[in-house]
Design an enzyme around this catalytic site. Structure first.
Site, PDB file in Angstrom:
ATOM      1  N   HIS A  92       0.851  -1.191   0.000  1.00 42.35           N
ATOM      2  CA  HIS A  92       0.000   0.000   0.000  1.00 42.35           C
ATOM      3  C   HIS A  92       0.894   1.251   0.000  1.00 42.35           C
ATOM      4  O   HIS A  92       1.948   1.266   0.629  1.00 42.35           O
ATOM      5  CB  HIS A  92      -0.913  -0.013   1.231  1.00 42.35           C
ATOM      6  CG  HIS A  92      -1.985   1.025   1.168  1.00 42.35           C
ATOM      7  ND1 HIS A  92      -1.739   2.355   1.442  1.00 42.35           N
ATOM      8  CD2 HIS A  92      -3.293   0.936   0.833  1.00 42.35           C
ATOM      9  CE1 HIS A  92      -2.871   3.031   1.280  1.00 42.35           C
ATOM     10  NE2 HIS A  92      -3.827   2.199   0.913  1.00 42.35           N
ATOM     11  N   GLU A 141      -3.850   2.077  -7.226  1.00 42.30           N
ATOM     12  CA  GLU A 141      -4.307   3.155  -6.351  1.00 42.30           C
ATOM     13  C   GLU A 141      -3.460   4.409  -6.572  1.00 42.30           C
ATOM     14  O   GLU A 141      -2.402   4.558  -5.955  1.00 42.30           O
ATOM     15  CB  GLU A 141      -4.175   2.733  -4.884  1.00 42.30           C
ATOM     16  CG  GLU A 141      -5.086   1.609  -4.477  1.00 42.30           C
ATOM     17  CD  GLU A 141      -5.370   1.648  -2.973  1.00 42.30           C
ATOM     18  OE1 GLU A 141      -6.547   1.629  -2.615  1.00 42.30           O
ATOM     19  OE2 GLU A 141      -4.424   1.714  -2.181  1.00 42.30           O
TER      20      GLU A 141
HETATM   21  P1  PGA Z   1      -9.870   5.612   0.265  1.00 44.52           P
HETATM   22  O1  PGA Z   1      -8.645   4.652   0.605  1.00 44.52           O
HETATM   23  O2  PGA Z   1     -11.015   4.756  -0.149  1.00 44.52           O
HETATM   24  O3  PGA Z   1     -10.132   6.351   1.554  1.00 44.52           O
HETATM   25  O4  PGA Z   1      -9.423   6.520  -0.825  1.00 44.52           O
HETATM   26  C1  PGA Z   1      -8.299   3.613  -0.246  1.00 44.52           C
HETATM   27  C2  PGA Z   1      -7.027   2.959   0.208  1.00 44.52           C
HETATM   28  O5  PGA Z   1      -6.127   3.643   0.690  1.00 44.52           O
HETATM   29  O6  PGA Z   1      -6.888   1.726   0.115  1.00 44.52           O
END
Ligand code: PGA
Length: 214
Positions: A92, A141
Site C-alpha cells: 500500500h 491506487e
Molecule cells: P480511500 O482509501 O477509499 O479512503 O481513498 C483507499 C485505500 O487507501 O486503500
C-alpha cells in the site's frame, strides 16, 4: 465476481469492530457476485475471525512481515497469519511512504505470503511500480485519489490496466475514494474486478451501500 476489500487502516478498537461486523451481517448481503474481505488492524483479526464464522465475510491483513521468523520484534509474519487470513494487502502507498517499503522488500513479502497460503493483494501507485510475477491480485491506487474524494475516472483506470499488460487470469482492482456514488461508473465494465475501499468502508452501512451496487 467482484472483490470488495475494506481497508480499515489504523482505525477501530475491538468494540467498534464487533459493532461493524454485527451491523454488516444484519444487513444480509446475499449476493454471490461479490467477495467481501475485511482488513482490520492485526490485533483484531483473531476475535473477528470468531465473529464472522457464520457469514460470507473473509479476512485479510493490512500488511505482512518481510521476515519469515526470528529476532524481529514487533513483526507480524505470514507464518503467524496462516489460517487466520486468506489475504494480505502488500505494498500500500502508505507503507511505501511512511515505512520506506521498496520493491525488494515487497517481493519478499509476496513470496512469504504465498508460502503460507495467503493471497497478496498487491498495490501499485502507477505503471512505474513493478509487480512480482507471483501476484494474482493487483490493485491500482493513484496516490492523489486516496482519501481525498477525488476518484480517478474509469477511463483512466482502464488505460492504466491496459498498459500493465497483466497475464490472463490476474485480477485488477481499483482503489482511491471509491464510494456509493461513484462505484457504479466502474461497474459498467467487466475489466475492473473489484475495489479497495478505505474511507467508505469504515461505516458498515456505507460500505454495504457500496457493495450493494453490484
Ligand atoms: P480511500 O482509501 O477509499 O479512503 O481513498 C483507499 C485505500 O487507501 O486503500
Amino acid at each position: 465476481m467482484r472483490y470488495f476489500i475494506a481497508n480499515w487502516k489504523a482505525n477501530k478498537d475491538l468494540n467498534e469492530a464487533f459493532q461493524w461486523i454485527d451491523t454488516f451481517i444484519k444487513l444480509q448481503l446475499n449476493n454471490g457476485r461479490v467477495k467481501v474481505v475485511i482488513c482490520p488492524p492485526s490485533p483484531l483479526l483473531y476475535p473477528l475471525k470468531e465473529r464472522i464464522k457464520n457469514s460470507n465475510i473473509e479476512l485479510g491483513a493490512q500488511d505482512i512481515s518481510q521476515f519469515e521468523e526470528g529476532k524481529y520484534t514487533g513483526e507480524i509474519t505470514a507464518k503467524t497469519l496462516k489460517g487466520l487470513v486468506d489475504y494480505s494487502i502488500v505494498g500500500h502507498s502508505e507503507r511505501r511512504k511512511y515505512f520506506n517499503e521498496d520493491y525488494d522488500t515487497l517481493s519478499k513479502k509476496v513470496l512469504l505470503a504465498k508460502k503460507y497460503d495467503i493471497e497478496p493483494i498487491f498495490c501499485i501507485r502507477g505503471v512505474e511500480d513493478k509487480i512480482p510475477q507471483e501476484v494474482n491480485i493487483v490493485t491500482y491506487e493513484p496516490v492523489y485519489a486516496i482519501g481525498t474524494g477525488d476518484n480517478e475516472s474509469p477511463e483512466i483506470v482502464l488505460k492504466v490496466k491496459k498498459s500493465l499488460k497483466l497475464d490472463e487470469g490476474k485480477f485488477f482492482l481499483y482503489g482511491g475514494s471509491v464510494d456509493k456514488n461513484n462505484v457504479e461508473s466502474y461497474l459498467t465494465t467487466l475489466q475492473i474486478d473489484g475495489f479497495l475501499v478505505g474511507t467508505a468502508s469504515l461505516d458498515p452501512e456505507e460500505f454495504f451501500a457500496v457493495v450493494k451496487k453490484v
